[in-house]
Design a protein around this motif. Structure first.
Motif, PDB file in Angstrom:
ATOM      1  N   THR A  40       0.838  -1.196   0.000  1.00  0.00           N
ATOM      2  CA  THR A  40       0.000   0.000   0.000  1.00  0.00           C
ATOM      3  C   THR A  40       0.870   1.241   0.000  1.00  0.00           C
ATOM      4  O   THR A  40       1.818   1.342   0.784  1.00  0.00           O
ATOM      5  CB  THR A  40      -0.924   0.034   1.235  1.00  0.00           C
ATOM      6  OG1 THR A  40      -1.852  -1.047   1.171  1.00  0.00           O
ATOM      7  CG2 THR A  40      -1.711   1.341   1.294  1.00  0.00           C
ATOM      8  N   ALA A  41       0.555   2.176  -0.883  1.00  0.00           N
ATOM      9  CA  ALA A  41       1.201   3.485  -0.909  1.00  0.00           C
ATOM     10  C   ALA A  41       0.194   4.511  -0.415  1.00  0.00           C
ATOM     11  O   ALA A  41      -0.911   4.625  -0.956  1.00  0.00           O
ATOM     12  CB  ALA A  41       1.667   3.838  -2.314  1.00  0.00           C
ATOM     13  N   VAL A  42       0.553   5.256   0.634  1.00  0.00           N
ATOM     14  CA  VAL A  42      -0.323   6.269   1.224  1.00  0.00           C
ATOM     15  C   VAL A  42       0.033   7.610   0.583  1.00  0.00           C
ATOM     16  O   VAL A  42       1.106   8.162   0.828  1.00  0.00           O
ATOM     17  CB  VAL A  42      -0.153   6.331   2.752  1.00  0.00           C
ATOM     18  CG1 VAL A  42      -1.087   7.370   3.350  1.00  0.00           C
ATOM     19  CG2 VAL A  42      -0.425   4.954   3.372  1.00  0.00           C
ATOM     20  N   LEU A  43      -0.873   8.153  -0.229  1.00  0.00           N
ATOM     21  CA  LEU A  43      -0.583   9.333  -1.044  1.00  0.00           C
ATOM     22  C   LEU A  43      -1.228  10.602  -0.501  1.00  0.00           C
ATOM     23  O   LEU A  43      -0.594  11.648  -0.412  1.00  0.00           O
ATOM     24  CB  LEU A  43      -1.028   9.072  -2.485  1.00  0.00           C
ATOM     25  CG  LEU A  43      -0.326   7.858  -3.125  1.00  0.00           C
ATOM     26  CD1 LEU A  43      -1.111   7.368  -4.322  1.00  0.00           C
ATOM     27  CD2 LEU A  43       1.091   8.218  -3.510  1.00  0.00           C
ATOM     28  N   ASP A  44      -2.512  10.563  -0.211  1.00  0.00           N
ATOM     29  CA  ASP A  44      -3.247  11.691   0.372  1.00  0.00           C
ATOM     30  C   ASP A  44      -3.097  12.978  -0.423  1.00  0.00           C
ATOM     31  O   ASP A  44      -2.814  14.043   0.124  1.00  0.00           O
ATOM     32  CB  ASP A  44      -2.812  11.922   1.830  1.00  0.00           C
ATOM     33  CG  ASP A  44      -3.469  10.932   2.774  1.00  0.00           C
ATOM     34  OD1 ASP A  44      -4.599  10.480   2.487  1.00  0.00           O
ATOM     35  OD2 ASP A  44      -2.857  10.594   3.800  1.00  0.00           O
ATOM     36  N   ARG A  45      -3.299  12.889  -1.711  1.00  0.00           N
ATOM     37  CA  ARG A  45      -3.272  14.089  -2.556  1.00  0.00           C
ATOM     38  C   ARG A  45      -3.970  13.781  -3.879  1.00  0.00           C
ATOM     39  O   ARG A  45      -4.188  12.621  -4.223  1.00  0.00           O
ATOM     40  CB  ARG A  45      -1.840  14.560  -2.813  1.00  0.00           C
ATOM     41  CG  ARG A  45      -0.954  13.540  -3.513  1.00  0.00           C
ATOM     42  CD  ARG A  45       0.478  14.022  -3.579  1.00  0.00           C
ATOM     43  NE  ARG A  45       1.373  13.066  -4.178  1.00  0.00           N
ATOM     44  CZ  ARG A  45       1.642  12.975  -5.485  1.00  0.00           C
ATOM     45  NH1 ARG A  45       1.046  13.834  -6.331  1.00  0.00           N
ATOM     46  NH2 ARG A  45       2.470  12.077  -5.960  1.00  0.00           N
ATOM     47  N   ALA A  46      -4.314  14.838  -4.596  1.00  0.00           N
ATOM     48  CA  ALA A  46      -4.886  14.660  -5.925  1.00  0.00           C
ATOM     49  C   ALA A  46      -3.769  14.264  -6.894  1.00  0.00           C
ATOM     50  O   ALA A  46      -2.627  14.717  -6.758  1.00  0.00           O
ATOM     51  CB  ALA A  46      -5.559  15.947  -6.388  1.00  0.00           C
TER      52      ALA A  46
END
Length: 298
Positions: free
Chosen positions: A259-265
């Motif tokens: 899982t990659a946690v990005l939290d952005r558009a």
């Protein structure tokens, strides 16, 4: 100084490797010796020792195949630290490519466990999370079972949930079908009044006493699973919380998750690149573990 090698051990490796590459075939002494360029007397001695140890079986027609002892060894290897060592290079590459917080999460009994991490998962959050356990009860654990057979997914869904579930009819089936087709699952930030699994996970990781946790969760809005994107719902303006891709074992079961946690558009190109990186990491880790993706052939 060159490493010392054992010719006898090399022959064992060659024979096991040949039979592992052709698990559906039963080979004779002559066929094995010819394919490997070994003399028949030498090959026969190695085959005899491997058969006596249960690593091979010998049928009445004098053909050989892999033996039951290898199953025990494979099971022991799957439950050891070895799988994590094989997956860590992919975790490093993933973090280096995306520059985001990246996790390996494994299914361990009735829990999902964070096995390793690279990078921060949220700005200002210094928690390590490695070793953190979360119960595989709805809404937690959907992504950890999404690529398993439908009966496993149904068993997960039938467990008493932490938060009331209120998905649209067919929503979970659409999420599962889309993820299995694409090879990844994208999670978006939940809208107003929509509590995603990440909020519940944060509550669980706060280690509230079980009765307190249940009371708090009872006051949360129902989970709709709308945070998980299905094909056709792509929204370039949406905040992408995370992207995940599975890792399969030799039985074709989903055992781990990148899982990659990005939290952005993300722009369409960024989104495509991030998803491709997750899928590539999962595929490489699956190959390293000797696993296979059962959905590729469907």
């Amino acid at each position: 100084m060159a490493e010392r090698m054992s010719p006898s051990a090399d022959r064992v490796v060659l024979i096991l490797g040949l039979l592992a590459e052709h698990p559906a075939e039963r080979l004779t002494l002559t066929e094995i010796a010819t394919r490997l360029g070994l003399s028949k007397p030498t090959c026969l001695g190695v085959l005899g020792s491997l058969t006596a140890g249960g690593l091979l079986t010998r049928d009445e027609d004098k053909t050989y195949g892999l033996g039951p002892a290898l199953l025990r060894m494979a099971g022991a290897a799957e439950n050891s630290v070895a799988p994590l060592d094989l997956m860590r290079p992919q975790l490093d590459r993933l973090h280096g490519k995306l520059g985001a917080g990246c996790l390996i999460v494994g299914n361990v009994g009735d829990d999902m466990v964070v096995l390793d991490r690279r990078g921060a998962l949220a700005e200002g959050d210094a928690r390590d999370f490695v070793g953190e356990r979360f119960p595989l009860v709805p809404p937690l654990g959907l992504v950890n079972n999404l690529w398993n057979p439908d009966d496993v997914l149904a068993d997960w869904l039938g467990r008493e949930p932490l938060v009331r579930l209120d998905p649209e009819p067919g929503r979970l089936a659409a999420v599962a079908a889309g993820a299995r087709e694409r090879g990844y699952l994208l999670e978006r930030a939940g809208g107003a009044g929509d509590i995603g699994h990440a909020v519940v996970a944060q509550l669980v990781s706060s280690h509230l006493p079980e009765p307190v946790l249940r009371r708090v969760c009872a006051h949360l809005p129902p989970t709709t699973f709308r945070e998980y994107e299905v094909p056709g719902e792509e929204d370039p303006s949406a905040t992408v919380s995370s992207i995940s891709a599975p890792v399969f074992d030799r039985r074709g079961r989903q055992r781990y998750l990148f899982t990659a946690v990005l939290d952005r558009a993300l722009s369409p190109a960024e989104r495509e690149g991030a998803a491709a990186a997750l899928v590539a990491a999962g595929r490489a880790a699956t190959e390293a573990l000797g696993g296979h993706n059962p959905w590729n052939a469907r």
